[in-house]
Design a protein around this motif. Structure first.
Motif, short mmCIF file in Angstrom:
data_model
loop_
_atom_site.label_atom_id
_atom_site.label_comp_id
_atom_site.label_asym_id
_atom_site.label_seq_id
_atom_site.Cartn_x
_atom_site.Cartn_y
_atom_site.Cartn_z
N ASP A 1 -10.77 -28.59 6.15
CA ASP A 1 -11.68 -27.51 5.73
C ASP A 1 -13.15 -27.93 5.77
OD1 ASP A 1 -9.54 -25.76 5.25
OD2 ASP A 1 -9.24 -26.60 3.24
N ASN B 1 -5.06 -33.20 7.67
CA ASN B 1 -5.31 -33.78 6.35
C ASN B 1 -6.06 -32.82 5.46
OD1 ASN B 1 -4.95 -36.78 5.28
ND2 ASN B 1 -4.73 -36.76 7.53
N PRO B 2 -5.60 -32.65 4.21
CA PRO B 2 -6.22 -31.69 3.29
C PRO B 2 -7.71 -31.93 3.06
CG PRO B 2 -4.13 -32.46 2.41
CD PRO B 2 -4.42 -33.30 3.60
#
Length: 299
Positions: free
Chosen positions: A144, A139-140
């Motif tokens: 990160d 998932n974006p």
């Protein structure tokens, strides 16, 4: 004199026996329409309608750091559903093991409560851009994150929501239905007929079970329950017993659900994204994953 007293005593005992014999036995209604209707209605409103309420209602009414409308729906579901299922088991014409039912109810409430917390946070993530058709690490908004150990925490949350919570919720749910079904056999032909109200309720009930199986990812559990019910019917028919109207209603609901799940899988059989999200023996995509992938993107 003693003979007269004995005769009077015998007469009073015989009269009492006749009175007891003349008292009609308490009989429950042949088809429990009130309970089936309430169970189906609250399933659609409190379970299926829960994520819809969270999406449709304005965020200003329910800030992200407070319980949402869907959370209150879930709380109500966790109370009303076990109550209705207890009432169902109380109305079976044949006795069922009460201790097993009560243990299942306790486990059901605990599993549904675990799911309440996980699902609440999960839907807040959706409002922040979380995509259900992707895994947690893909998932974006999560891949990160720093430090990377936070991703492990979100995977733990996903495990509680989609695995542990579902298993502790749905396993006792289907065990209770199976126990209830075992007490719904009769020799009376009048008790085996499903009334018109039951046939009208069959469609909404089956469609909800389709949603439950697909969104809950419990295909294997559902099929095992359905096979156990089928085996129970074969065994009872050899003894000259058949399912009454309530047992037939439950069995027909499950039969239609099997058909609906099969059609759903066939429709999405060649979807590469969902295929990647749902590997394994049972490929049964979740409706909300389909929504975030194909419907929400198009809008």
């Amino acid at each position: 004199m003693q003979n007269v007293r004995k005769r009077r005593g015998n007469d009073s005992h015989s009269t009492a026996g006749v009175c007891k014999e003349n008292v009609p036995e308490r009989k429950t209604p042949p088809f429990h329409f009130d309970l089936w209707f309430c169970l189906t209605l609250q399933n659609w409103i409190l379970d299926f309608g829960r994520p819809i309420a969270m999406i449709v209602l304005p965020l200003e009414w329910f800030p992200l750091n407070k319980p949402s409308a869907g959370d209150y729906f879930h709380m109500a579901y966790n109370v009303i559903t076990p109550f209705l299922m207890l009432k169902l088991t109380e109305r079976t014409p044949r006795p069922v093991p009460r201790t097993a039912v009560h243990l299942c109810i306790v486990t059901f409430v605990m599993g549904a409560s675990i799911h309440l917390v996980g699902d609440s946070i999960n839907h807040r993530l959706i409002l922040s851009g979380y995509q259900l058709h992707l895994s947690v690490r893909e998932n974006p908004i999560i891949k990160d994150l720093k430090p990377a150990s936070l991703i492990d925490s979100f995977e733990l949350l996903y495990y509680y929501d989609e695995h542990l919570g579902h298993l502790m919720w749905y396993i006792p749910f289907f065990i209770i239905l199976l126990i209830y079904f075992s007490g719904c056999f009769s020799t009376s032909e009048d008790q085996k007929k499903i009334p018109v109200s039951g046939w009208l309720l069959l469609g909404p009930s089956s469609l909800y079970y389709w949603y439950l199986v697909t969104e809950g990812q419990i295909t294997a559990l559902f099929l095992l329950t359905f096979l156990a019910m089928s085996a129970m019917m074969i065994f009872q028919r050899r003894k000259g017993l058949g399912p009454d109207s309530n047992g037939s209603f439950l069995f027909y609901s499950f039969s239609i659900t099997v058909l609906l799940v099969s059609l759903w899988v066939a429709y999405l059989w060649n979807d590469p994204v969902l295929r990647n999200k749902y590997p394994g023996l049972f490929y049964v995509p979740e409706p909300w994953s389909y929504y975030t992938l194909h419907i929400r993107k198009s809008h």
